[in-house]
Design an enzyme around this catalytic site. Structure first.
Site, mmCIF file in Angstrom:
data_model
loop_
_atom_site.group_PDB
_atom_site.id
_atom_site.type_symbol
_atom_site.label_atom_id
_atom_site.label_comp_id
_atom_site.label_asym_id
_atom_site.label_seq_id
_atom_site.Cartn_x
_atom_site.Cartn_y
_atom_site.Cartn_z
ATOM 1 N N GLU A 39 14.300 6.311 9.255
ATOM 2 C CA GLU A 39 13.145 5.777 8.533
ATOM 3 C C GLU A 39 12.037 5.378 9.500
ATOM 4 O OE1 GLU A 39 12.081 1.957 5.724
ATOM 5 O OE2 GLU A 39 14.026 2.921 5.469
ATOM 6 N N LYS A 68 17.532 -5.672 2.320
ATOM 7 C CA LYS A 68 17.557 -4.277 2.764
ATOM 8 C C LYS A 68 16.757 -4.128 4.049
ATOM 9 C CE LYS A 68 16.126 0.231 2.902
ATOM 10 N NZ LYS A 68 15.026 0.814 3.691
ATOM 11 N N ASP A 101 31.207 0.151 11.877
ATOM 12 C CA ASP A 101 31.287 0.484 10.448
ATOM 13 C C ASP A 101 30.160 -0.227 9.701
ATOM 14 O OD1 ASP A 101 31.907 0.992 7.836
ATOM 15 O OD2 ASP A 101 34.025 0.457 7.993
ATOM 16 N N HIS A 128 3.857 2.093 8.047
ATOM 17 C CA HIS A 128 4.894 3.028 7.629
ATOM 18 C C HIS A 128 4.324 4.433 7.477
ATOM 19 C CE1 HIS A 128 8.644 4.246 5.652
ATOM 20 N NE2 HIS A 128 7.866 4.963 4.857
#
Length: 736
Positions: free
Chosen positions: A85, A269, A285, A383
């Site tokens: 991202e 998030k 993990d 972004h």
């Protein structure tokens, strides 16, 4: 392992190989590790992957990056990250740079224990089962530690056993045995699962029940890590937002997440954007970390943000993150995956606890970066700039003009692969485009569209050197190439319209109709958008062919030839396009054969912004449509044209005196009159409204209408108006 200062200024500007060399020179990479990155040996092979999971058919790549600038507990780190991202790496690097100015990040971690669970059901007497387990605690702990005797040798082991009771939905009793395991530097999932399975039969016997489940819990709330940092208010300013405003907006955003679970999910998030990227880079993990983090966020029954932001007594911003992080630096698939081993080496952590602390610092930094963007320029600003890099890469932009493709994508506001491919084609063509022999201007009309066809004035300015033409002799057919318009064609001599007809007419007018040429056109003008592209082609090609054959031809003759070409293109043109394109001077134009009397001396370029979408503006159709409506109501249209004429004449004086406020008002009135003669469109009206709302004092369509372009007068607001239009998907152009 060493290390030097992790502050790496300008790192993003370097090439990949230069970045590797810089890290090697500063001691962050060994010679072997640098070589491993350069030749791609950190990539997991398909053969190695086949030994890790089932049914392997290949390996899947993700970007492997580093974030510099981290200072954690007074030690420098660069952080390896695996993430696709855009903006995450840049955001982390910037956040770490700001935090280090105030001492960096501080970490707290009291325990680092993993929980193994054995669930027992079907007991006749729960109290008796609890008593039996309590009485057998020493022997159960000893048996648990005997499962992995070397774990104790490494400083770990089963340190405690906890008992819990609850009821199942059907009312049946459930007894849960928790083994708290210090797995040392291993993540410990396999260790704990083995312990649970080994102890399950004895636990069932002691309880007089049946074991339902025996497995670890990923809610590692006995491995809580706290990261804190202070961000000086003076360092928080961004764009037009001062530091205090950004600080308060970050605190408010956190408060909103505390009462709104939908916001909290996005808030968390953002934290995981950083945590997961480091977890993947070090072979941990990340799914277990995600599960534990989100479960911990909901531990009170209300889903909460994992961070808290507040203001300290100095007025600075203080952030704190608390989350469960049980990670490993040994065991698992780490040794089988060279990329994970390299990630751990780059991180330079000496223990699993140190890695967990670094991970928490990364989570806090990423949360800060996201909230700061939200509190100031918006999350999309940075972004989308970085997203443009991904799009440019996907479109196959070559290194030679990769940065140019990215810059044009951002400027256009249309960050799409198709747009990138268009830019690449044009830049490729320009890279081999020979030096031009001639140039021509485009045009933008401030006032007077359509009225000029009926003998009234129009106020227009040139777009200087907007089109450049190279021509050379050809032995076969005449060809014309316009890369920006995706035009590459052989000119058909008998064509009645279009480029073919214009080039053929120019050849005849110059007495060159028995010769062939290769014509290349480089232009910033979009085709069919009301900015004089057809006239500019005519002027540029005429000049180029004349120069190629050393013909003595003056501007009046060039203008006359271009006007004949305009008749082919538009039917009944006013003559303004070819005149402005030829002479490249601002004019209060009137088609009366006089030119010098109409030229304007402005002294400086007015603050004009031109914007266009994708809706073409067929001038011939618009001129014909106005003619048809004029013939049905000539008196009304004559009155409208007279009003437009008055605006043009008055506007010329205002333009010369730089009275932009009043000139903008006249432009807005003219737009109303152009709407009245039915040449505006909903798409044009939308662009005009956006420009005015963003700060333009005047905005209107320019050219024939029916689509095409708008022009906005923007004293002091060109940047804000441009951003608003590009954000809505329109393309912009500013007069040089």
């Amino acid at each position: 392992m060493i290390l030097s200062d992790s502050r790496l200024s300008g790192f993003y500007k370097l090439s990949v190989d230069e970045r590797i060399s810089a890290l090697e020179a500063r001691g962050w990479l060994s010679v072997a590790e640098a070589a491993q990155l350069r030749d791609g040996r950190q990539v997991l092979s398909a053969a190695a992957a086949d030994r890790i999971i089932e049914n392997v058919v290949g390996v899947f790549g993700l970007p492997f990056a580093i974030a510099p600038n981290f200072l954690v507990d007074e030690r420098d780190y660069i952080v390896p990250l695996v993430v696709e991202e855009p903006s995450i790496v840049a955001g982390l690097s910037g956040a770490a740079r700001i935090a280090r100015a105030s001492g960096g990040f501080r970490i707290g971690c009291e325990d680092s224990l993993l929980i193994g669970q054995v669930h027992v059901t079907g007991m006749a007497d729960v109290d008796a089962a609890l008593q039996s387990l309590q009485a057998s605690r020493p022997s159960l702990l000893a048996a648990a530690n005997a499962v992995h005797p070397r774990l104790a040798e490494r400083g770990g082991g089963v340190v405690e056993m906890e008992l819990r009771t609850s009821s199942l939905p059907d009312g049946g009793p459930l007894l849960t045995v928790h083994f708290l395991v210090d797995s040392a530097d291993a993540m410990g999932a396999n260790l704990v699962n083995t312990i649970c399975e080994a102890l399950a039969p004895e636990i069932a016997r002691l309880c007089g029940g049946e074991v339902a489940l025996r497995i670890l819990s990923n809610l590692a709330d006995r491995a809580l890590v706290t990261a804190t940092a202070r961000f000086a208010v003076g360092e928080l300013a961004r764009g037009s937002h001062d530091g205090a405003a950004v600080r308060d907006a970050i605190v408010l955003a956190n408060d909103i997440a505390r009462v709104d679970a939908h916001r909290a999910a996005t808030h968390n998030k953002g934290i995981m954007n950083g945590v997961d990227a480091l977890a993947i880079a070090t072979g941990n993990d990340w799914r277990a970390i995600e599960a534990g983090g989100h479960a911990y966020a909901a531990r009170t029954g209300s889903y909460q943000p994992l961070t808290r932001w507040s203001v300290d007594e100095r007025g600075d911003l203080v952030g704190e993150l608390v989350m469960p992080l049980k990670v490993g630096t040994v065991g698992g698939t780490l040794s089988a995956n060279p990329a994970a081993s390299l990630g751990l080496a780059i991180a330079g952590v000496e223990s699993a606890r140190a890695l967990a602390g670094l991970m928490a610092a990364v989570g806090l930094a990423q949360n800060f970066a996201a909230l700061r963007a939200l509190a100031s320029t918006g999350i999309q600003d940075g972004h989308m700039k970085l997203h443009a890099r991904s799009v440019a890469a996907a479109a196959g932009a070559p290194d030679a003009h990769f940065d140019s493709v990215v810059a044009e994508l951002v400027d256009s506001g249309e960050i799409k692969r198709r747009k990138a491919e268009d830019i690449i084609r044009r830049l490729d063509a320009e890279a081999v485009m020979p030096e031009p022999l001639a140039s021509a201007a485009g045009k933008v009309i401030l006032l007077g569209e359509h009225a000029a066809v009926y003998g009234r004035h129009a106020l227009a300015l040139p777009i200087p050197n907007a089109l450049r033409v190279h021509a050379e002799r050809s032995k076969s057919a005449t060809r014309i190439v316009v890369p920006a318009w995706r035009v590459e064609r052989t000119v058909e001599p008998g064509a009645a319209s279009g480029l073919d007809a214009a080039v053929a007419l120019i050849s005849r007018q110059l007495g060159l109709d028995d010769r062939h040429f290769s014509i290349a056109v480089d232009t910033e003008l979009p085709a069919g958008m009301g900015l004089g592209s057809s006239a500019a082609i005519a002027v540029g090609v005429t000049r180029a062919l004349a120069a190629l054959h050393s013909l003595d031809i003056d501007d009046e003759r060039i203008n006359a030839i271009a006007f004949e070409c305009e008749k082919l293109a538009h039917g009944d043109p006013s003559g303004i396009d070819n005149t402005i394109s030829t002479f490249a001077r601002p004019m209060l134009f009137r088609n009366d054969g006089e030119l010098e009397g109409h030229a304007l001396d402005l002294g400086s370029v007015p603050p004009l912004l031109i914007a266009h979408g994708t809706e073409a503006a067929p001038t011939r159709e618009q001129v014909a449509g106005v003619r048809s409506r004029y013939e049905r109501a000539p008196e009304r249209y004559e009155a409208l044209f007279d009003e437009i004429d008055k605006l043009s004449v008055a506007g010329a004086k205002l333009l010369q005196t730089k009275d932009y406020e009043d000139l903008g008002l006249l432009m807005n009135v003219c737009q109303g009159l152009l709407n009245a003669i039915e040449v505006s469109t909903p798409a044009l009206e939308k662009m005009i409204a956006l420009a005015r709302q963003a700060g333009a004092v005047g905005a209107k369509l320019t050219g024939g209408g029916g689509g095409g372009s708008v022009v906005a007068l923007c004293p002091g607001s060109i940047e804000s108006v441009g951003r608003a239009l590009r954000a809505a998907g329109y393309r912009t152009l500013v007069l040089p």
